[in-house]
Every structure is written in structure tokens, then in C-alpha cells.
Design a protein around this motif. Structure first.
Motif, PDB file in Angstrom:
ATOM      1  N   TRP A 261       0.773  -1.276  -0.036  1.00 21.35           N
ATOM      2  CA  TRP A 261       0.172  -0.057   0.070  1.00 21.35           C
ATOM      3  C   TRP A 261       1.030   1.399   0.013  1.00 21.35           C
ATOM      4  O   TRP A 261       0.162   2.420   0.105  1.00 21.35           O
TER       5      TRP A 261
ATOM      6  N   ALA B  40      -9.504  11.241  -3.053  1.00 27.45           N
ATOM      7  CA  ALA B  40      -9.897   9.971  -2.783  1.00 27.45           C
ATOM      8  C   ALA B  40      -8.939   8.838  -2.974  1.00 27.45           C
ATOM      9  O   ALA B  40      -9.163   7.650  -2.348  1.00 27.45           O
ATOM     10  N   THR B  41      -7.936   8.831  -3.750  1.00 28.51           N
ATOM     11  CA  THR B  41      -6.842   7.895  -3.959  1.00 28.51           C
ATOM     12  C   THR B  41      -6.378   7.770  -2.584  1.00 28.51           C
ATOM     13  O   THR B  41      -6.053   6.514  -2.218  1.00 28.51           O
TER      14      THR B  41
ATOM     15  N   GLN C 163      -8.636   5.797  -0.351  1.00 26.23           N
ATOM     16  CA  GLN C 163      -8.653   4.327  -0.705  1.00 26.23           C
ATOM     17  C   GLN C 163      -7.493   3.775  -0.168  1.00 26.23           C
ATOM     18  O   GLN C 163      -7.338   2.197   0.137  1.00 26.23           O
ATOM     19  N   ARG C 164      -6.492   4.346  -0.304  1.00 32.98           N
ATOM     20  CA  ARG C 164      -5.078   3.618   0.082  1.00 32.98           C
ATOM     21  C   ARG C 164      -5.057   3.328   1.530  1.00 32.98           C
ATOM     22  O   ARG C 164      -5.019   2.055   1.999  1.00 32.98           O
TER      23      ARG C 164
ATOM     24  N   GLU D 244      -8.099   3.110   3.441  1.00 30.84           N
ATOM     25  CA  GLU D 244      -9.182   1.971   3.395  1.00 30.84           C
ATOM     26  C   GLU D 244      -8.443   0.606   3.109  1.00 30.84           C
ATOM     27  O   GLU D 244      -8.703  -0.504   3.868  1.00 30.84           O
ATOM     28  N   GLY D 245      -7.653   0.547   2.147  1.00 28.49           N
ATOM     29  CA  GLY D 245      -7.247  -0.953   1.614  1.00 28.49           C
ATOM     30  C   GLY D 245      -6.130  -1.468   2.827  1.00 28.49           C
ATOM     31  O   GLY D 245      -6.344  -2.560   2.891  1.00 28.49           O
TER      32      GLY D 245
ATOM     33  N   LYS E 267     -18.240   2.318   7.138  1.00 30.10           N
ATOM     34  CA  LYS E 267     -17.348   3.463   6.739  1.00 30.10           C
ATOM     35  C   LYS E 267     -16.988   4.498   7.737  1.00 30.10           C
ATOM     36  O   LYS E 267     -16.293   5.638   7.362  1.00 30.10           O
TER      37      LYS E 267
ATOM     38  N   LEU F 242     -13.823   6.218   7.936  1.00 27.84           N
ATOM     39  CA  LEU F 242     -13.268   7.329   7.035  1.00 27.84           C
ATOM     40  C   LEU F 242     -14.252   8.602   6.877  1.00 27.84           C
ATOM     41  O   LEU F 242     -13.737   9.111   5.910  1.00 27.84           O
TER      42      LEU F 242
END
Length: 948
Positions: A420, A447-448, A451-452, A454-455, A522, A525
Motif C-alpha cells: 500500500w 479519494a486516492t 482508498q489507500r 481503507e485498503g 465506513k 473514513l
């Protein structure tokens, strides 16, 4: 504010004073901030002082169906202490404690700071079990509500395991004190249904073999994910179940009004070793072997962690050449006597003797070396925070694995960081319990990036729970951050059980909703805290709150953390050009809340993990506001001798009026005049100094001297030269004259600088942001001191600690300038015979003395002069701050509001700053003077003196 909250606020005003109800935009944002990376802004902040207020508050919240969140110190990291509803803070009324006869138990109210509890127990060689890294700031309410642990307590000495009794307020306003049989009987009579339901849940849980085994497995590890389900398997008594469920419940089940801990030994003899290995696997093998030995702590640091601190002063050179798979263990062992300590060291060494280390190692008992080792370990988290990109936040997660699988788990975490793209991530932790922290920086501006993050968290959950059966939260609490993963860790049966517990104890759902149990997958986040650039002086702040306990304005306006929060908001609004009305309001309010009431003492830097001095930011802001005053400041700096003569004349005038009309009439007159002036006229108090006489010309030393009698240049500060003792003082001599007498008594030839009246270190200008004038005065003084000290050959004695600190930060390196504390401790005490007083004396260690590291030396001096030295609890900086005690006296009053009852039995008070002593005398009811007065009173010259 919507009508529902307005009605609630109106009814709150019936039993909470208006000054303890906060709704303005600046303070709700500031007070609503905690150490996590989430932000919610409360509608109302309420400061409560006693139980009855909490009970009525809870009743009113139920009536209006409004959520409450209780906040202790706000050092929590997982979002459990924030709200967009009603935030409840603890006031002064929650700092009580009591210790039983043999110190085996201590009862603590929730506002007591953890480190203070240990200080109360220190004379008995006992301590509380929990030892979180935040213990110097975290309060007992938060420590218990989060089941916070730390480096040494493991699972055996946390709040759950050392809980003796608890007093709690439940969501219906009922009170239970489990240490009081009468309270227990009454509760059993009135809440039979609740207790029966808890008993039934416990019986069903014990009967469910699969669930019981899962609970037993989970709590063999460190685990703070979800509610303390082990309460249902460890106890059958519903009262015991209830009080143990409160531990780790994060304020979602009730309010902890007090807690009684079983204390644990604090062994006085300690030894530490820093052991390096070339391979992580070997390091983890060592951990497993050490588990069976008498170690108190085993801290693991991976290669990335070592790399983050390898350039720090005192770090050995070989660390830079360690291989990529290297790691280190910091091992500590403790014993009650030196013989046993050495036996333990031998046993520990034997356990890992067959393992190959990168370098030979040895245990040390030297306190300074041990402190350096632990500073390395504690510096890992801030090391990341200090170098992160501005605008990002530092995230620290904590997980736990079975110790036998620790090596594989570390390797797997490293792979996740690579996957990640978190190259800066490092791992450290309490390896003895399989508890690992990993730290990384995170931006939430795209957003990227989201997402990183969250991943990574999804993969971490799969790894910790799915592969290793570990804990997603070992000691930091579930909060909002891990709420989406509670069911994944525990399974549906246990998760359903947690909801039943919440419904039983908080059926209306008003206590800290959304924390621990949250239906939103979520939620971790959402409501992410922005960390915009504000000023390079403070941009590295991670908003941990460690600075808050030492700040003199913490209960009046803002703390250093809160000042930075608001300045970040102001800076962001200025850059964006949006919401100009809000910006103007924040700027207007900050003028008082952030600037006028900041002592700028810099004490915050001593407890800040990244060394931020928020006073520097305040001075920078003042500098920008005072740019048009530079010319007048330069004129004053040039004509400083005249200003000193004027000051002395004003003190003479005030003292004459005091003598003629008396204290009461003088106070009434000056307070009225100050009020009519809009507080522009400085406050007068009976502790106001008289005018100081000019220092007497030094004569020969009292003690016998030789041709090479030691010389010392004496530099009296501006305050010492203008401010004499208060009217009615025990000794009417000025500090300058008293200092000369003491130095001569010790056999020194005292030299005063020429043209002394015009000399100044620049501190009065520096504190107001008038940097040019401040630097001019220090440069001028530097030149004079070089000349009179014969280019640094003669030491210089500075009699006022704030001035000493400023001079030490900017004088020519060849000058040997000593603060009065250091000079007396090193050179004067050995030359004197001391007859200590039989009466107790009070000591105030100034903020500048603390920043110079002179606490211990000052305590030695006072201890030589009195058999009992009283250092008042919870008094840090006095808040007088040069002239703030005159112009903003409420700052001084707030900082010293708890002083008087603690020192009333003392024969006198002592410190090392004349201005501080004014406020201390006024608010204590006893006279505070320089330590020089006490030492001069208690001492005689030795018959034979030795050259230093």
C-alpha cells in the motif's frame, strides 16, 4: 444551534454556571479536539464539578434525547472522545484521591493524572498498574474507560485486573459504589432487573463453549476491541460483572466517578539493556525466550524505527550499518534490592546467550544511560511526526499477535506497508505481550489517499484476525477507528452480546453513541481531521495533548494544543478566502483566548514529543501585531536606564500610597481605577514590591580568602534592580544586596558590571514580540559581559531564571553564565555550613528553571535548608509571565487557584524569579522570596574554603 439544543442549554443554566457552558465557535472547536485523527465539533461543552451536576446533566440529556460524551484529557487516539452533540469536561472538582494504610489500594477520582497518582504512591514504593505512554497527561477516567495499558503492565496489571472498586453513574442517573456495602445493597434492591439480566447473560456466555473459548483466547492477548466480554466469564456476581464491563467501555455505558485500584510494587532498583539483532526472526525468538524470565518490559524496534532515530545525538555509529532485516530489543528488569537485580540480569542473559547479537550488550543501572535508552524507544512515534509532510497526519495503530507467531506477523506487516506504499511506516511495541504499534503518515486530501488507507486497514484486519487470531486493538481502545471491524474480530454471537450489553445499560443510546458499536462500515473514513499548515513553528504538532497539564492557561482559556488547532483553522480560512465572517470572529476571539492569556513560558516544549514551544508562535503573532511599535521599543531600549529609574519611582509612589492609606483602601481604590480604565491600568495587590535600593558596592569576602580568591561577575536582572521586597516583608534587604552577602560569605569576590542600570537581557521586549529591541539589548549585554569577565575567564552569576534561560540561548559561547540555582548548587553550597530550619518551606520551580533542567538542583538547595520542602501539586508555570500578572491578572489567578490550601502551613515560600514571587505571595497568603534569602539565613562560612 438548533432549537433542541437551545432548550437544553436554557435548562442547563439552572444548575450549571454560565462560565462553564461553552457554545462559542472558537472554544467548541478547540475543546472538541482530541488526539485522534477525527474531528467533530460539539454544540455545547459543559464543565462539571461534582456528581450531582453529572446526575442532573444525564437526566436532562435523557429528557431531550441528546447524546453526551465524557472527556478526561483527550489523549485517546481512536476517536472515542469527540462528539457533535454535548461534550462533558471535568473541572477541578475531580482530582481527589485517598490511599489506604499500607498503600495496597488507592482511590482516585477521574480527573487525577496517571503520573500524579504514581507520585502520590512513590513514598510507599507502589504505583498503579496501568502505564500508558500518555501517563503524564492522561487522566484516570480515560485510563480506566479505555483499559489503557503500556510498556510494563501487560495484561496482569491493567485497569481490569487491578480494579478493586468503582463508583459509577449509569445512564438513568443512578449511582453505584461497589466499595460501599450500603450502596451495593440499595442498588441490588432498586435495580434487580438489570442485575438479573447481567447474570443471565453471563450464565449463557459460560454455557456457550465456543464463545467462552473465544473470549478466553482473546484475553490471553492484550485486547481492547469491543466490550470486556471476559467480565461475563470471569465473574458470577452481577456487581463485579458490571464494574468490570465499565473498564474499556469508553464512556458508552456510564460515567466513572471514582475508581479504587489495587496498587503494584514499584521496585527501586532497575537495569536496562539495548540489544541489537541482525534478523527480525532472531529478535522475536529472543522475545519468546524472555517471556519466562524476570523482565519488566521488552520493547521491540524494527529497522525502520531504528533508522528514524539513528542520527539522534548519543546513538551509536554502528546502527547506521545494520542490515535491512535488523531489529532491537530494549529490555528492563526491576528488583527490590541490588542482589536480586543482579541475579535477574544473570538469568535474563542466560536465556538468550545462545542467540547471535549484532553487537555485544550489557545491562546498565546508570539512570542517565537507562533514560537515554528509553528516550530512543519513546522517540519513535514523534520521529515520524517531526518529518511528515505538512498537511498529513500521523496514525499509530496497535495490534496484538500470539508471541510464538510474532516474527511472521512482523514480516507480513512489512509486506502490507510495501503493498500500500507506506515506505515510512515503522514498527515498535511491547513485544513481551505480542503487542505491536505501527506508525505511518497519511493524507486524507484525495479519494486516492482515502482508498489507500481503507485498503491498508482492511488488509490489516484480515491479517491480524483471519491469519493470526489476534487483536485489532491491544491498548488504544476501539473508538470510531476500529468500530467497523469489531464484528469481524469477534464474530456474530459476541457482537450480538455486545449490543445486548449496550441496550441494557444505555437503552436510550445517549452515552457516546457511534463509539465501539457503529452500524456504518465506513465510519472510520468519515469526519477526518484536517491538519493544514499554520506556521513552521508548530506545523509538526500531532495534537496529542501531552502539553496541556503544564500550561498555566489550561483552565482559563486555551492550552498549547488548542492554540495550534485554532491557528491552523485561522490560517486555512485565510488561504481559502472562504467564510470571512467566521474568520473575523475567530481572529477577534483569539486575541484574548490565544494571545493575551498565553504566558509564552515555553513549558509546553518540555512535554511535547516533537519539542514545540507554542510560546514561540505567540511571540511571532505579537511581533506581527507590534510591527508599528518597533521604533518606540528601540527608543526604550536605547534609554533603558531612564526607564529603570522611572520604574523605581513608580514603585516608590505606589508604596507610599500603600503606607498612607493601608492595604484594604489601596486595593479598593486601585481596583476601581482599573475597572474604570477598561483594565488598562495594571492591577495592584498587597504583594506589590517596594522600590529596590541600588546594589551596594561589594566589599571584601566574609570568608577567609587567599591571593587567588575566586571572582564572580554578578548580573542582577532588571526586576532585581527595581523591585524590592513587599511591604511588611520579613527581610527588607533587596535581592541584589542579599546575593552579594551570600556570595561573599562563600568566599567570592563579587564584581558588578559598569553602567548596570541600562543593561538588560532583552526578555521584556522578546515576550512582546519586539525582536529587534530584544536582540539589541542582549547583544549590548554580551559585549559588556565579555569585557568584565575577561573574555569568559570569570564566571557570571545570573539571579533570575527567566533571564538566565534567554541569555544561555544567545550569549557568546566563551562566556560561562550560570543561573543562580546551578551556581549555588555547584559552587556555593560546598563552601557553607548549613543549619536547616525545622519548619516546612514551600518551593516553586519556575518554568525557566524546569526548561534548564535545574529542578533537582533547586530541590537539593531547599532540602539543605529545611527538613520539609513542600512542592504544591498541579502548579507548573505560575502565569505571572513578566507583566501579565499586572495586566492580565486572571491568568496568574487561574494558574495558582489551588496553591493557597497546599502551602498555608509553610513558614515561607521560595523561588528564583522576582516577578513570579509577586503572584505567588498574593495567591498563597505567605511571602515568597528568592532562595538566596533562605540560604543566607541558614548558612555560615566554612572555616576553610577551597577554590572551585
Amino acid at each position: 444551534m438548533n432549537p433542541q439544543y437551545l432548550r437544553f442549554l436554557e435548562q442547563l443554566q439552572h444548575f450549571i454556571p454560565e462560565q462553564r457552558l461553552i457554545t462559542d465557535p472558537l472554544r467548541t472547536l478547540a475543546y472538541g479536539t482530541d488526539a485522534s485523527f477525527y474531528r467533530l465539533i460539539p454544540q455545547i461543552v459543559v464543565r462539571v464539578e461534582h456528581e450531582q451536576e453529572v446526575i442532573r446533566l444525564i437526566s436532562l440529556a435523557n429528557e431531550h434525547a441528546l447524546p453526551l460524551t465524557f472527556r478526561a484529557a483527550g489523549t485517546s487516539l481512536s476517536g472515542q472522545a469527540i462528539t457533535d452533540s454535548v461534550l462533558v469536561q471535568l473541572g477541578d472538582g475531580w482530582t481527589g484521591y485517598s490511599i489506604n494504610e499500607d498503600a495496597s489500594q488507592i482511590r482516585l477520582q477521574p480527573g487525577v493524572i496517571g503520573a500524579h497518582a504514581n507520585r502520590y504512591l512513590a513514598p510507599f514504593q507502589r504505583k498503579i498498574g496501568p502505564d500508558p505512554a500518555s501517563i503524564n497527561a492522561a487522566r484516570i477516567g480515560g485510563i480506566a474507560a479505555n483499559n489503557a495499558s503500556g510498556m510494563c503492565c501487560g495484561t496482569a496489571q491493567n485497569s481490569y485486573r487491578t480494579l478493586r472498586a468503582m463508583r459509577m453513574i449509569l445512564s438513568n442517573g443512578s449511582v453505584l459504589d461497589t466499595g460501599d456495602p450500603v450502596s451495593v445493597r440499595l442498588f441490588q434492591q432498586q435495580h434487580r432487573g438489570l442485575l438479573d439480566s447481567l447474570g443471565t447473560l453471563a450464565a449463557l456466555t459460560r454455557a456457550n463453549t465456543e464463545l467462552r473459548q473465544k473470549i478466553e483466547h482473546k484475553y490471553r492477548l492484550k485486547n481492547t476491541t469491543g466490550y470486556a466480554l471476559n467480565a461475563l466469564t470471569d465473574f458470577e456476581d452481577p456487581i463485579e460483572i458490571l464494574q468490570h464491563l465499565m473498564i474499556g467501555s469508553e464512556g458508552t455505558l456510564g460515567f466513572i466517578s471514582s475508581i479504587t485500584y489495587n496498587t503494584v510494587p514499584e521496585h527501586p532498583h532497575k537495569a536496562s539493556a539495548l540489544v541489537f539483532f541482525d534478523r527480525v526472526r532472531t529478535t522475536c525468538e529472543a522475545v519468546a525466550l524472555l517471556k519466562a524470565t524476570p523482565v519488566a518490559a521488552v520493547e521491540l524496534m524494527d529497522r525502520a524505527g531504528l533508522r528514524a532515530v539513528e542520527q539522534k545525538p548519543g546513538m551509536p555509529d554502528f546502527i547506521r550499518s545494520l542490515p535491512e532485516d535488523a531489529a532491537a530489543l530494549l529490555i528492563e528488569t526491576r528488583a527490590e534490592d541490588p542482589t536480586r537485580l543482579q541475579q535477574q540480569i544473570t538469568e535474563i542473559g542466560a536465556a538468550i546467550a545462545h542467540l547471535e547479537t549484532s553487537q555485544p550488550y550489557s545491562f546498565t543501572t546508570d539512570p542517565d544511560t537507562c533514560a537515554r535508552y528509553w528516550a530512543i524507544r519513546k522517540g519513535l512515534f514523534p520521529a515520524v511526526g517531526a518529518v511528515r509532510q505538512t498537511g498529513t497526519t500521523v496514525i499509530i495503530e496497535d495490534v496484538a499477535f500470539p508471541v510464538a507467531q510474532l516474527a511472521d506477523a512482523v514480516a507480513d506487516l512489512h509486506q502490507l506497508f510495501k503493498r500500500w506504499d507506506y515506505p515510512e511506516a515503522l514498527i515498535f511495541g511491547h513485544a513481551l505481550e505480542g503487542n505491536l504499534h505501527f506508525v505511518f503518515t497519511q493524507s486524507f486530501d484525495s479519494a486516492t489517499a482515502l482508498q489507500r488507507y481503507e485498503g491498508l486497514m482492511d488488509d490489516v484486519a484480515d491479517l491480524v484476525v483471519g491469519k493470526y487470531g489476534g487483536s485489532l486493538k491491544a491498548e488504544h481502545g476501539t473508538g470510531r477507528n476500529m468500530a467497523p471491524y469489531v464484528e469481524r474480530e469477534w464474530g456474530s454471537d459476541a457482537y450480538r452480546l455486545m449490543h445486548e450489553i449496550k441496550s441494557l445499560l444505555d437503552p436510550a443510546g445517549i452515552l457516546n453513541p457511534g463509539v465501539i458499536l457503529n452500524p456504518d462500515p465506513k465510519i472510520h473514513l468519515r469526519n477526518l481531521k484536517p491538519m493544514p499548515a499554520a506556521d513552521p513553528l508548530v506545523d509538526t504538532c500531532i495534537e496529542c495533548g501531552f502539553c496541556e497539564p503544564v500550561c498555566p492557561s489550561r483552565d482559563l482559556t486555551l492550552t498549547p494544543r488548542q492554540r495550534i488547532v485554532i491557528w491552523r483553522e485561522i490560517s486555512q480560512l485565510q488561504r481559502s478566502g472562504e467564510d470571512s465572517q467566521r474568520l473575523q470572529q475567530l481572529q477577534k476571539d483569539y486575541a484574548y483566548q490565544g494571545d493575551e492569556t498565553c504566558a509564552a513560558c515555553g513549558l509546553c516544549s518540555t512535554s511535547c514529543p516533537v519539542g514545540i514551544n507554542t510560546g514561540d508562535l505567540t511571540r511571532q503573532i505579537r511581533h506581527q501585531h507590534n510591527l508599528n511599535r518597533d521604533r518606540s521599543a528601540d527608543w526604550l531600549a536605547t534609554h533603558y536606564a531612564g526607564a529603570m529609574r522611572t520604574s523605581r519611582a513608580l514603585f516608590t509612589l505606589a508604596d507610599t500610597a500603600h503606607r498612607l492609606i493601608g492595604s484594604d483602601r489601596m486595593q479598593t481604590l486601585t481596583r476601581g481605577t482599573r475597572r474604570l480604565s477598561g483594565n488598562r491600568i495594571p492591577l495592584w495587590t498587597p504583594a506589590m514590591p517596594t522600590a529596590a535600593a541600588k546594589p551596594a558596592v561589594p566589599i571584601s569576602p566574609v570568608a577567609p580568602s587567599s591571593p587567588d580568591t575566586d571572582k564572580v561577575v554578578y548580573l542582577p536582572s532588571c526586576a532585581s534592580r527595581t523591585m524590592g521586597p513587599m511591604r511588611g516583608a520579613e527581610d527588607s534587604a533587596s535581592l541584589a544586596d542579599k546575593t552579594i552577602q551570600l556570595l561573599q560569605k562563600a568566599g567570592f569576590e563579587v564584581i558588578l558590571p559598569d553602567a548596570l542600570e541600562g543593561l538588560c537581557c532583552g526578555m521584556p521586549f522578546q515576550s512582546k514580540g519586539l525582536f529587534t529591541a530584544a536582540d539589541h539589548k542582549r547583544t549590548e549585554l554580551n559585549a559588556r559581559l565579555l569585557q568584565i569577565s575577561e573574555q569568559g575567564q570569570i564566571p557570571i552569576y545570573s539571579d533570575t531564571s527567566p533571564c538566565s534561560l534567554r541569555l544561555q540561548e544567545g550569549l557568546d559561547p566563551v562566556l560561562k553564565l550560570y543561573d543562580s540555582i546551578e551556581f549555588i548548587d555547584r559552587f556555593v553550597l560546598p563552601r557553607l555550613e548549613i543549619t536547616p530550619l525545622e519548619t516546612p518551606v514551600a518551593l516553586h520551580v519556575t518554568c525557566s528553571s524546569q526548561r534548564q533542567g535545574l529542578d533537582a538542583a533547586l530541590k537539593r538547595i531547599l532540602s539543605a535548608c529545611s527538613h520539609e520542602v513542600v512542592i504544591p501539586d498541579q502548579i507548573s508555570c505560575c502565569g505571572f509571565a513578566g507583566d501579565k500578572g499586572f495586566t492580565t491578572p486572571e491568568l496568574n489567578a487561574s494558574a495558582l487557584r489551588t496553591l493557597k490550601p497546599q502551602v498555608q502551613h509553610c513558614s515561607g515560600g521560595y523561588s528564583t524569579s522576582r516577578t513570579c514571587e509577586i503572584g505567588l505571595s498574593h495567591h498563597s497568603g505567605i511571602e515568597y522570596r528568592s532562595v538566596v534569602y533562605l540560604l543566607e539565613q541558614c548558612s555560615q562560612p566554612k572555616v576553610q574554603t577551597e577554590a572551585h
